[in-house]
Design a protein around this motif. Structure first.
Motif, PDB file in Angstrom:
ATOM      1  N   ASN A  35       3.959   3.561  -7.746  1.00  0.00           N
ATOM      2  CA  ASN A  35       3.930   3.875  -7.211  1.00  0.00           C
ATOM      3  C   ASN A  35       2.455   4.926  -6.944  1.00  0.00           C
ATOM      4  O   ASN A  35       1.971   5.321  -5.513  1.00  0.00           O
ATOM      5  CB  ASN A  35       4.939   5.735  -6.846  1.00  0.00           C
ATOM      6  N   GLU A  57      12.112   8.370  -4.188  1.00  0.00           N
ATOM      7  CA  GLU A  57      10.520   8.141  -4.795  1.00  0.00           C
ATOM      8  C   GLU A  57      10.785   7.609  -3.967  1.00  0.00           C
ATOM      9  O   GLU A  57       9.091   7.451  -4.210  1.00  0.00           O
ATOM     10  CB  GLU A  57      10.925   9.161  -6.622  1.00  0.00           C
ATOM     11  N   PRO A  65       9.366   0.500   8.744  1.00  0.00           N
ATOM     12  CA  PRO A  65      10.583   0.008   7.537  1.00  0.00           C
ATOM     13  C   PRO A  65      11.582   1.136   7.715  1.00  0.00           C
ATOM     14  O   PRO A  65      12.517   0.400   6.757  1.00  0.00           O
ATOM     15  CB  PRO A  65       9.428   1.458   7.539  1.00  0.00           C
ATOM     16  N   TYR A 108       8.569   4.599  -0.394  1.00  0.00           N
ATOM     17  CA  TYR A 108       8.024   3.597   0.396  1.00  0.00           C
ATOM     18  C   TYR A 108       6.664   3.361  -1.010  1.00  0.00           C
ATOM     19  O   TYR A 108       5.693   4.159  -0.792  1.00  0.00           O
ATOM     20  CB  TYR A 108       7.597   4.865   1.247  1.00  0.00           C
ATOM     21  N   LEU A 109       6.931   2.023  -1.607  1.00  0.00           N
ATOM     22  CA  LEU A 109       6.570   1.319  -2.229  1.00  0.00           C
ATOM     23  C   LEU A 109       4.760   1.218  -1.654  1.00  0.00           C
ATOM     24  O   LEU A 109       5.234   0.726  -0.589  1.00  0.00           O
ATOM     25  CB  LEU A 109       6.726   0.586  -2.894  1.00  0.00           C
ATOM     26  N   PHE A 165       3.219   8.073   6.937  1.00  0.00           N
ATOM     27  CA  PHE A 165       4.110   8.462   6.487  1.00  0.00           C
ATOM     28  C   PHE A 165       4.983   6.933   5.516  1.00  0.00           C
ATOM     29  O   PHE A 165       5.421   7.044   4.637  1.00  0.00           O
ATOM     30  CB  PHE A 165       4.954   8.130   7.630  1.00  0.00           C
ATOM     31  N   LYS A 166       3.829   5.869   5.232  1.00  0.00           N
ATOM     32  CA  LYS A 166       4.358   4.706   5.160  1.00  0.00           C
ATOM     33  C   LYS A 166       3.881   5.352   3.629  1.00  0.00           C
ATOM     34  O   LYS A 166       3.781   3.609   2.732  1.00  0.00           O
ATOM     35  CB  LYS A 166       4.289   3.484   5.731  1.00  0.00           C
ATOM     36  N   ASP A 167       2.755   5.721   3.185  1.00  0.00           N
ATOM     37  CA  ASP A 167       2.458   5.658   1.902  1.00  0.00           C
ATOM     38  C   ASP A 167       2.933   6.239   1.605  1.00  0.00           C
ATOM     39  O   ASP A 167       3.203   8.392   1.432  1.00  0.00           O
ATOM     40  CB  ASP A 167       0.923   7.110   2.076  1.00  0.00           C
ATOM     41  N   GLY A 168       4.197   6.092  -0.306  1.00  0.00           N
ATOM     42  CA  GLY A 168       5.244   7.124  -0.096  1.00  0.00           C
ATOM     43  C   GLY A 168       4.167   7.895  -1.818  1.00  0.00           C
ATOM     44  O   GLY A 168       4.748   8.220  -2.409  1.00  0.00           O
ATOM     45  N   ARG A 178      -3.148   0.367  -1.919  1.00  0.00           N
ATOM     46  CA  ARG A 178      -2.275   0.470  -0.994  1.00  0.00           C
ATOM     47  C   ARG A 178      -3.288  -0.058   0.436  1.00  0.00           C
ATOM     48  O   ARG A 178      -2.910   0.326   1.480  1.00  0.00           O
ATOM     49  CB  ARG A 178      -1.495   1.843  -0.469  1.00  0.00           C
TER      50      ARG A 178
END
Lengths: 165, 553
Positions: free
Chosen positions: B238, B158, B38, B161-162, A85-88, B243
């Motif tokens: 984003n 949007e 988070p 959750y960067l 869920f943390k991957d936006g 990541r």
């Protein structure tokens, strides 16, 4: 039949999501509504489309909507996967589907989809949510109502607050 | 100051309710640690070494006296009677109980404050020059633009959750960088061109473990398009930010990897779509925001250097000294801005107690139209003080211990809370700061040395901004022991610049002698009126290196 949240209510879901491995092992189901990974769609587009039943594509993080831009008019549903869920990234993808490509079909969040992300997801253009199986879908529904005020415009109302006053 | 409308208030109240429910679900076991993480971070709540740490947002550093009293009340009621001014101008509590945080947030909401997005991988609090709106050198007041950005960033769906945290700073002063825009993820420089307001937009600056300064991405973005341009940059980040590795996830790494040219291209492509859309700013909205920052009821008959001031300057050496370090020019004749230093020896830099909150609130009411500002140097500014009241204010500050005349001097140390509080830290910061303050306690000597920025971070996350100190000290861990690495030549003044490493790190008890040797070399080598940083830039690092390690040979 499993339930999902769609357009603000809990409904039965007819779609079956298969991984590339499942399709490789079992072949394509001859009928039924099917969500396939992007690489499968790209490799077997015409065979998939010739099946009885509808087809949707699932985008993983790193697979942008531009990859299916030309196909959008034949896709009734685009799923966007959140492996975590943390991957936006999926938030920007949904927004692009709605605003850049004017996509009007179902945009469904799948994967690690939780109540506390739903309000944001809805605002960027998701209208359907497959809540993680171990979570209470009724409870998740409440997540759509966390706020009654927003500063920014969004997919549902593009006007920021200074144009709404 | 920005005054809340009904919808701002409603938003905060709904946030409090949301977080109360999230906390309840976490305590009930319905939310896992990972899921709650988070959520609580986006509400400024860390789990720290001893207790949670709550970071309260102070948008662009502006506070009023009512808010200050509430901050004091919270320190007294739910914490250990003090709080901490952070280098991003926020207020931090080190000892709240998780169960109490919803109540604290409800109390904050009553005075139009919150902890939204003060942490986590989202757009953080917007910062600016602590003299915003009163600095004669600025092209215009940056605060309305900060508030416009704040609202755009708050719960922006949007960008919640960067890949990593995201910090924006705004500066309106030409050729200087008081807001440190060079070392922010996005730096916004307000410029006037042909009578129109626009922005030079930098991206990809930042401190932390890979410090670098930002690149100009937008040369001149017309004011109408500020938000569309920011949104374009955020969308590129984003989508393409790393990541896989949190240490390579900041936008600076992306800008560096792609190159500024490619990053600009991607931004322009997104911008082309957003430009002229509904997000375009309207003159009405900008005017409305400007209306919130109209000037206070200055006395138009007040003049510069009134008799009361010149007489006090002549009669009191101590007042004179404080005046020349802690009082700043003001664009309004007859007024001045005053810095209250939270850097008294023996007190952790930036700490302030509950009763001090109240006392400072009273002073703000009495001397500065009830408003004040926090600074990234961890001090507090009363922005609008009549010059003929400076002596009376100084007397009051002397009693409170906020008149230490060491602003910008070697003992005006910027330091993160370090290993005493922070679970990320590799080493302590506060005892090092105190040891330096004790060694350099001779005020005559300090004034003779002139401005020297000394910044201390307890780990490479660089909350103490050590990279931009003229002298930077970084706590490092070597086989379970605390060591300190020194950098020289960083700047957080004219233009942000990253310091150079001196060499191998030192043990804690070596830090003070090394600093003393570096300062000695400066005193020996400086030309008349030459600042430490200028001597350093003239001589280069080698002689400093040689002197610092002299005792090792």
């Amino acid at each position: 039949m499993p339930a999902i949240i769609k357009d603000g209510t809990i409904v039965d879901d007819s779609w079956q999501r298969l991984t590339a491995e499942q399709i490789e092992q079992q072949g394509l189901p001859a009928e039924g509504d099917l969500i396939v990974p992007l690489p499968v769609w790209q490799a077997q587009r015409d065979a998939i489309a010739a099946r009885a039943g509808r087809t949707a594509v699932c985008l993983e993080p790193g697979e942008e909507p531009s990859e299916i831009a030309a196909d959008l008019d034949r896709l009734p549903l685009v799923a966007i996967d959140f492996p975590a869920f943390k991957d936006g990234r999926g938030y920007s993808y949904a927004r692009e589907l709605r605003t850049r490509y004017q996509y009007t079909g179902e945009v469904r969040a799948v994967g690690d989809v939780l109540r506390d992300q739903l309000f944001y997801m809805h605002r960027v253009g998701f209208n359907a949510f497959q809540i993680r199986a171990d979570r209470d879908i009724e409870d998740a529904l409440n997540g759509l109502k966390d706020f009654s005020v927003t500063y920014q415009g969004d997919v549902n109302d593009p006007r920021p607050i200074y144009r709404r006053r | 100051m920005y005054v809340y409308q009904d919808y701002d208030r409603q938003l905060l109240n709904e946030r409090v309710a949301q977080f109360r429910d999230q906390t309840r679900r976490y305590l009930d076991g319905q939310l896992s640690d990972d899921e709650f993480l988070p959520l609580r971070l986006q509400n400024g709540l860390y789990i720290q070494r001893y207790a949670p740490m709550l970071r309260v947002s102070v948008p662009y550093g502006m506070l009023n006296s009512t808010q200050l009293r509430t901050l004091g009340h919270i320190a007294r009621t739910w914490d250990k009677g003090y709080a901490h001014v952070s280098t991003r101008q926020n207020i931090q509590y080190n000892w709240p109980e998780l169960e109490n945080v919803p109540d604290i947030l409800a109390e904050l909401a009553k005075v139009e404050m919150h902890a939204i997005q003060t942490s986590g991988n989202c757009i953080r609090n917007v910062t600016t020059d602590e003299f915003a709106g009163i600095n004669a050198a600025e092209v215009e007041d940056p605060r309305p633009w900060c508030e416009i950005i704040r609202q755009w960033a708050t719960f922006n769906p949007e960008f919640a959750y960067l890949p990593r945290k995201f910090k924006i700073a705004v500066n309106a002063v030409p050729n200087e960088d008081p807001a440190l825009i060079g070392v922010h993820d996005i730096g916004v420089q307000i410029v006037h061109r042909d009578g129109e307001t626009g922005f030079t937009v930098l991206a990809g600056g930042g401190l932390g473990r890979t410090p670098m300064t930002g690149e100009v991405i937008g040369e001149f973005v017309p004011w109408q398009h500020l938000l569309s341009y920011l949104e374009a940059i955020l969308r590129v980040y984003n989508k393409y930010g790393n990541r896989d590795n949190k240490y390579k996830a900041r936008i600076k790494i992306l800008v560096k990897a792609l190159g500024a040219e490619k990053f600009r291209e991607l931004t322009e492509a997104e911008f082309a779509e957003l430009k002229d859309g509904p997000i375009t700013l309207t003159a009405d909205e900008v005017d409305r925001m400007r209306g919130h920052f109209s000037e206070p009821a200055y006395d138009g008959s007040a003049t510069d250097q009134p008799a009361a001031l010149t007489e006090a300057l002549a009669s009191s050496k101590a007042f004179n000294r404080w005046y020349h370090t802690n009082v700043h020019a003001h664009r309004q004749p007859g007024y001045a801005a005053v810095t209250l230093t939270l850097k008294k020896t023996g007190r952790a830099p930036g700490d302030i107690t509950d009763t001090e909150f109240d006392a400072v609130a009273d002073l703000a009411d009495q001397y500065s139209f009830g408003e004040l500002r926090t600074t990234h140097q961890q001090n507090i500014v009363l922005g609008d003080v009549r010059q003929d009241q400076l002596f009376a204010l100084w007397e009051a500050l002397e009693v409170l211990g906020f008149a230490t005349p060491n602003l910008k001097l070697l003992t005006d140390i910027i330091a993160c809370p370090g290993g005493d509080f922070c679970s990320l830290a590799n080493a302590k910061s506060i005892p090092i700061a105190e040891a330096i303050q004790r060694h350099f306690e001779d005020m005559d000597y300090l004034h003779d040395l002139g401005p020297i920025d000394l910044n201390i971070s307890g780990c490479m996350n660089a909350c103490g901004h050590h990279h931009i100190g003229h002298i930077g000290i970084l706590g490092v861990d070597k086989k379970g022991r605390e060591y300190y690495q020194i950098t020289l030549g960083g700047r957080g003044d004219k233009t942000s610049r990253i310091g150079e490493k001196l060499g191998p790190s030192f043990e804690a008890d070596e830090v003070v002698p090394v600093i003393a040797r570096l300062v000695d070399l400066y005193v020996e080598q400086r030309q008349p009126d030459e600042l430490f940083i200028d001597t350093y830039e003239r001589l280069g690092i080698d002689p400093f290196k040689e002197r610092a390690y002299a005792s090792h040979h």
